[in-house]
Scaffold this motif. Structure first.
Motif, mmCIF file in Angstrom:
data_model
loop_
_atom_site.group_PDB
_atom_site.id
_atom_site.type_symbol
_atom_site.label_atom_id
_atom_site.label_comp_id
_atom_site.label_asym_id
_atom_site.label_seq_id
_atom_site.Cartn_x
_atom_site.Cartn_y
_atom_site.Cartn_z
ATOM 1 N N MET A 82 -2.774 12.144 3.160
ATOM 2 C CA MET A 82 -2.745 11.161 2.126
ATOM 3 C C MET A 82 -4.352 11.185 1.599
ATOM 4 O O MET A 82 -4.390 10.869 0.228
ATOM 5 N N THR A 83 -5.087 11.159 2.187
ATOM 6 C CA THR A 83 -6.554 11.489 1.848
ATOM 7 C C THR A 83 -6.569 12.598 0.687
ATOM 8 O O THR A 83 -7.230 12.147 -0.189
ATOM 9 N N GLN A 137 -4.333 13.810 -0.849
ATOM 10 C CA GLN A 137 -3.445 13.306 -2.212
ATOM 11 C C GLN A 137 -4.260 12.476 -2.953
ATOM 12 O O GLN A 137 -3.968 12.563 -4.210
ATOM 13 N N LEU A 138 -4.973 11.700 -2.339
ATOM 14 C CA LEU A 138 -5.699 10.651 -3.281
ATOM 15 C C LEU A 138 -6.895 11.315 -4.207
ATOM 16 O O LEU A 138 -7.477 10.741 -4.946
ATOM 17 N N LYS A 191 4.812 15.853 -1.669
ATOM 18 C CA LYS A 191 4.746 14.440 -1.815
ATOM 19 C C LYS A 191 6.273 13.906 -0.757
ATOM 20 O O LYS A 191 7.260 14.563 -0.708
ATOM 21 N N ASP A 192 5.840 12.687 -0.297
ATOM 22 C CA ASP A 192 6.758 12.369 0.783
ATOM 23 C C ASP A 192 8.228 11.743 0.030
ATOM 24 O O ASP A 192 8.036 11.319 -1.166
ATOM 25 N N ARG A 203 1.785 1.747 -1.478
ATOM 26 C CA ARG A 203 1.907 2.928 -1.547
ATOM 27 C C ARG A 203 2.817 3.438 -2.837
ATOM 28 O O ARG A 203 2.557 4.496 -3.320
ATOM 29 N N GLY A 209 1.390 5.478 -6.164
ATOM 30 C CA GLY A 209 1.920 6.834 -6.412
ATOM 31 C C GLY A 209 2.105 7.647 -5.135
ATOM 32 O O GLY A 209 2.371 9.042 -5.420
ATOM 33 N N LEU A 210 1.974 7.321 -4.095
ATOM 34 C CA LEU A 210 2.160 8.137 -2.962
ATOM 35 C C LEU A 210 3.425 8.039 -2.125
ATOM 36 O O LEU A 210 3.757 8.898 -1.489
ATOM 37 N N LEU A 211 4.214 7.152 -2.890
ATOM 38 C CA LEU A 211 5.756 7.121 -2.339
ATOM 39 C C LEU A 211 6.425 6.802 -3.580
ATOM 40 O O LEU A 211 6.099 6.082 -4.454
ATOM 41 N N SER A 212 7.868 7.598 -3.576
ATOM 42 C CA SER A 212 8.417 7.262 -4.729
ATOM 43 C C SER A 212 9.371 6.079 -4.383
ATOM 44 O O SER A 212 9.821 5.814 -3.376
ATOM 45 N N MET A 250 -7.643 5.762 -9.619
ATOM 46 C CA MET A 250 -7.377 4.826 -8.666
ATOM 47 C C MET A 250 -8.351 4.918 -7.397
ATOM 48 O O MET A 250 -8.435 5.943 -6.902
ATOM 49 N N TYR A 258 -8.178 3.784 -3.135
ATOM 50 C CA TYR A 258 -7.100 3.459 -2.093
ATOM 51 C C TYR A 258 -7.972 3.425 -0.970
ATOM 52 O O TYR A 258 -8.546 4.291 -0.548
ATOM 53 N N ALA A 282 -6.952 2.010 3.090
ATOM 54 C CA ALA A 282 -5.943 1.386 4.067
ATOM 55 C C ALA A 282 -6.159 1.785 5.283
ATOM 56 O O ALA A 282 -6.592 2.914 5.680
ATOM 57 N N TYR A 337 -3.972 3.122 7.653
ATOM 58 C CA TYR A 337 -3.168 4.404 7.726
ATOM 59 C C TYR A 337 -3.939 5.548 6.968
ATOM 60 O O TYR A 337 -3.182 6.680 7.257
ATOM 61 N N LEU A 338 -4.926 5.202 6.241
ATOM 62 C CA LEU A 338 -5.698 6.516 5.881
ATOM 63 C C LEU A 338 -6.711 7.060 6.782
ATOM 64 O O LEU A 338 -7.449 6.314 7.665
#
Ligand code: ATP
Ligand code: MG
Lengths: 221, 206
Positions: free
Chosen positions: A81-82, A84-85, A220-221, B46, B50-53, B77, B79, B81, B83-84
């Motif tokens: 995720m890191t 991805q950001l 992507k999830d 999320r 844009g991390l989750l559709s 952006m 972010y 969190a 969970y990061l």
């Protein structure tokens, strides 16, 4: 985009040098496998052609034992995720591909050198063609394993799935690679090797093109 | 940054978490997402990031009237969190340099020191952040989220693990961000909620 990819490549390299996540597993595998082969072959005389097959078996399984790490490590440590950001999927894919490329190349050069040093029966007729085939083969292995690693990183049965899923994908590469290496080892004739080289080249182009298209959805999830 | 979401719904394996969520956020706003544990705050954040559709609905993003696509959202952006996970094998300064490099930003050692200073982290520690306490790690995540001065800041439980001084750092960042950008906070904490101009309650079933 290229700059981003290189930054990700450098991160992976620095991280690998620090944690030895993949390198240790790979080196252990190569040394142990070659030792086993040498013990098994004591007193036997094998043709260079047969040894070529063995060389590719070692290269294939060495790739299988360590290459899934690059993506699995991000997934397991939770850093996907890191990443991805920070960057676009294309840059991430390219960065990982570059890193795997370096790893496979270094690994295969190491394997081939060990092979040449330890197996007296392994003589190469046309050394420049031989290294060229190893180079193409390494690029092929790196491009195939990169996208497969990205796919299995999201699955739950990471380790076991990798060789199973890789084998059919890598099969054309293995066949052309083994055939071309045999020619370089036994009978240095450029015209007979040409179809194999073409196949290796197009394999790389096709796999990398498909990977670019596929990666965004895989990642992507 | 303007965000407008219509009819957002999310299902995990056919299990619906929430549905038909509509909202819009304007530049200069601090927008709160609240709700019980497991109601879907983080899930919604999320999706916004844009991390989750989403399973249904759509979100549009704009900066001064220009559309921003989801693919380019990470550029505008920030972010942070729980969970990061950051790259724990690197030191704080190495992490910051790494983010900057991937983002194509020039950050010298004085910029890095200034960022560490801003969140109250020591500037002279060279050991991997693996060894950092959870509050220190949370401060690193704050740097991760503001390093590129994004117009949109998404914060999930921003004060988790932080002491009083750390909370002040968060609210200072929020106040600063509000001047030119947008903040969305997913939280259950009353002090966080007090920072918000408006809130949205997600009513998902856990
Ligand atoms: N990847 C996932 N797969 C399946 N279910 C998930 C997934 N992520 C979240 N959920 C479920 O979605 C629901 C909402 O989770 P979420 O983390 O969004 O809650 P939350 O409101 O942030 O809770 P909290 O206040 O505890 O942080 C939970 O029931 C959770 O189990
Ligand atoms: Mg949450």
């Amino acid at each position: 985009m290229l700059k981003q990819a290189f930054a990700i490549f450098w991160k992976d390299l620095a991280s690998e040098l620090r944690t030895r996540y993949a390198i240790n597993a790979l080196l252990m595998f190569v040394v142990v496998t070659l030792a086993v082969i040498m013990f098994a072959l004591v007193g036997e005389t094998l043709s260079p052609g047969a040894l070529t097959g063995m060389l590719w078996v070692v290269m294939f399984f060495a790739a299988m034992s360590g290459l899934s790490r690059s993506f699995v490590a991000e997934e397991e440590r939770g850093t996907s995720m890191t990443l991805q950001l920070l960057a676009t999927p294309t840059a991430i894919y390219l960065g990982k591909l570059l890193f795997n490329l370096l790893l496979v190349l270094a690994l295969n050069i190491f394997i081939v050198l060990l092979f040449l040093l330890t197996m007296d029966q392994f003589t190469v007729a046309q050394i420049d063609l031989f290294w060229f085939v190893i180079l193409l083969g390494s690029i092929g292995i790196a491009s195939a394993t990169t996208i497969i690693a990205a796919i299995i990183a999201k699955a739950n049965t990471k380790g076991t799935l990798f060789p199973v899923l890789s084998f059919p994908v890598i099969l054309p590469l293995l066949m052309a690679g083994i055939s071309a290496t045999k020619i370089a080892v036994e009978e240095p004739m450029w015209d007979t090797v040409w179809p194999d080289l073409q196949l290796l080249g197009s394999y790389i182009v096709v796999v990398i093109t498909i990977s670019f298209l596929l990666f965004e959805f895989v990642w992507k999830d | 940054m303007q965000i407008s979401a219509t009819g957002i719904g999310k299902k995990f394996n056919r299990r619906s978490i929430f549905r038909e969520v509509d909202f819009s956020v304007e530049t200069g706003e601090v927008f709160g997402i609240i709700g019980r544990n497991g109601s879907g705050k983080s899930t919604l954040l999320r999706i916004i990031g844009g991390l989750l559709s989403p399973s249904a609905g759509s979100i549009s993003y704009g900066i001064n009237g220009t559309d921003v696509s989801v693919e380019h959202l990470h550029r505008v952006m920030g972010y942070a969190a729980p969970y990061l996970t950051l790259y724990e094998e690197f030191s704080a300064a190495e992490n910051i340099a790494l983010y900057a490099k991937i983002r194509g930003l020039q950050k010298g050692s004085s910029d890095i020191a200034a960022l560490l200073d801003r969140v109250g982290l020591p500037t002279d520690r060279k050991d991997p952040i693996r060894a950092y306490s959870s509050g220190m790690m949370q401060r690193m995540k704050l740097i991760f989220s503001i390093l590129h001065e994004p117009p949109l800041l998404l914060l999930d439980e921003p004060i988790s693990n932080l002491d009083r001084e750390g909370m002040a750092v968060v609210y200072d960042i929020v106040a600063e961000q509000k001047k030119t950008g947008t903040v969305i906070i997913a939280t259950n904490d009353d002090e966080d909620i007090a920072q918000c101009d408006r809130t949205l309650r997600v009513e998902g079933r856990a």
